[in-house]
Enzyme design. Sequence first.
Site, PDB file in Angstrom:
ATOM      1  N   PRO A  21       0.844  -1.205   0.000  1.00 55.70           N
ATOM      2  CA  PRO A  21       0.000   0.000   0.000  1.00 55.70           C
ATOM      3  C   PRO A  21       0.873   1.247   0.000  1.00 55.70           C
ATOM      4  CG  PRO A  21       0.076  -0.980   2.191  1.00 55.70           C
ATOM      5  CD  PRO A  21       0.823  -1.909   1.288  1.00 55.70           C
ATOM      6  N   GLN A  76      -6.808  -1.282   4.433  1.00 59.78           N
ATOM      7  CA  GLN A  76      -5.816  -0.842   5.405  1.00 59.78           C
ATOM      8  C   GLN A  76      -6.326   0.337   6.227  1.00 59.78           C
ATOM      9  OE1 GLN A  76      -1.130   0.638   5.423  1.00 59.78           O
ATOM     10  NE2 GLN A  76      -2.458   1.115   3.728  1.00 59.78           N
ATOM     11  N   CYS A 106       4.006   3.233   8.700  1.00 62.83           N
ATOM     12  CA  CYS A 106       4.194   4.453   7.900  1.00 62.83           C
ATOM     13  C   CYS A 106       5.288   5.322   8.511  1.00 62.83           C
ATOM     14  CB  CYS A 106       2.889   5.236   7.799  1.00 62.83           C
ATOM     15  SG  CYS A 106       3.073   6.739   6.801  1.00 62.83           S
ATOM     16  N   LYS A 146       0.845  -4.545   8.911  1.00 62.79           N
ATOM     17  CA  LYS A 146       2.043  -4.127   8.160  1.00 62.79           C
ATOM     18  C   LYS A 146       2.879  -3.283   9.098  1.00 62.79           C
ATOM     19  CE  LYS A 146       3.821  -2.253   3.850  1.00 62.79           C
ATOM     20  NZ  LYS A 146       5.093  -1.924   4.470  1.00 62.79           N
ATOM     21  N   ASN A 206       9.365  -7.332   2.948  1.00 64.13           N
ATOM     22  CA  ASN A 206       9.195  -6.054   2.267  1.00 64.13           C
ATOM     23  C   ASN A 206      10.445  -5.207   2.496  1.00 64.13           C
ATOM     24  OD1 ASN A 206       7.260  -3.083   2.925  1.00 64.13           O
ATOM     25  ND2 ASN A 206       7.766  -3.889   0.924  1.00 64.13           N
ATOM     26  N   GLY A 207      10.797  -4.438   1.465  1.00 66.04           N
ATOM     27  CA  GLY A 207      11.931  -3.525   1.592  1.00 66.04           C
ATOM     28  C   GLY A 207      12.949  -3.717   0.491  1.00 66.04           C
ATOM     29  N   GLY A 230       6.749  -2.480  -3.321  1.00 65.97           N
ATOM     30  CA  GLY A 230       6.119  -1.163  -3.342  1.00 65.97           C
ATOM     31  C   GLY A 230       6.626  -0.297  -4.471  1.00 65.97           C
ATOM     32  N   ARG A 231       7.583   0.577  -4.148  1.00 61.72           N
ATOM     33  CA  ARG A 231       8.044   1.593  -5.107  1.00 61.72           C
ATOM     34  C   ARG A 231       8.546   0.994  -6.418  1.00 61.72           C
ATOM     35  NH1 ARG A 231      12.719   3.840  -2.176  1.00 61.72           N
ATOM     36  NH2 ARG A 231      12.726   1.748  -1.306  1.00 61.72           N
TER      37      ARG A 231
END
Length: 339
Positions: A21, A76, A106, A146, A206-207, A230-231
């Site tokens: 997200p 979310q 976040c 998350k 993630n990452g 993600g990105r």
Amino acid sequence: MSQVSLPKSLYPDLPLTALAPMQDVTNLWFMKVIAHYGSPDYFFTEYFRVNDTSRLNRSILAAITENDTGRPVFAQMIGESIPDLVRTAKELCGYNIAGVDLNMGCPAPRIYRKNVGGGLLREPEKVDRILGELRSAVNDRPLTVKMRVGFENTDNFYEILDIINRHSIDLLSLHGRTVKDMYHGVVKYDLIAQAVRRVDCPVLANGNINSATSALEVLSQTGAAGVMVGRWAIGNPWIFNQIRQALRKEPIAPVPLVEVRNYIDRLWQTPTAAKFPVRSRVGYLKMFLNYIALSVDAEGHFLRLMRQTQTEVELFNLCDRFLLAEVTKTLALAPYSGL
């Protein structure tokens, strides 16, 4: 309270994939764009802000109610008021959601200063209360989290993992940096591996997963049930298909730059385009191009010149120049380093 079954993957023989997200990015329109190039197993909405006066955001809700991608969508939430999180979770369960996801990662300062998102990682006791109440309220479908490995350091990491176990969380998406790291520095995949061993639910790593090759390396290093991208899915929407190809030991299909040019056209034609001044649309497209450009040319000329463009004509002429000149040239399978 026992765990709830996650939605089934279209590819049950492969590790899971998910689109992370991202606020102001992963709306209904972008999910449809990604689906055109190859859907992940799971989508997650932008966060619904939750407080004492909050109501479900209509445009975020559309990513659930109008979603025709055929893939499960997790709703979310971000907030810290327990009664309001419970109220919102119950409202969301009235829709066709795959589950309810709590944002505890976040890294935006304006978010964590309000003690929400990644700010919650400073207060394990609060996390314990929130997850306990949410688990009671969300008992017929998955409750997911998350998070990151910590706020400023990893002092609370194991305590929060144990809280996740205590409340039978169904899926943990774990970014291997702290909140203060934001998107810089080394991703601590070793801590993701420790989380995989410690929690009872599947973990999505993630990452900085920026290619099919890096996805396989992270899966091997962590033992995670899957990866969340993600990105780098902004820069390469083909990445989920490429990950599946790599997992099956198939050659990864290169993407001609002419296809990247078509992707940029698709990004330009947002459903709300007519409502915004062209200058704003150019700025919005540049946000995407900042990632796309990293895999176009190793010298970074496209990236540098793209950032200098002012008008729609300048921007698209530049795209034509770099993406249509050589029909055999393809998008790099991973972003070029040093740009």
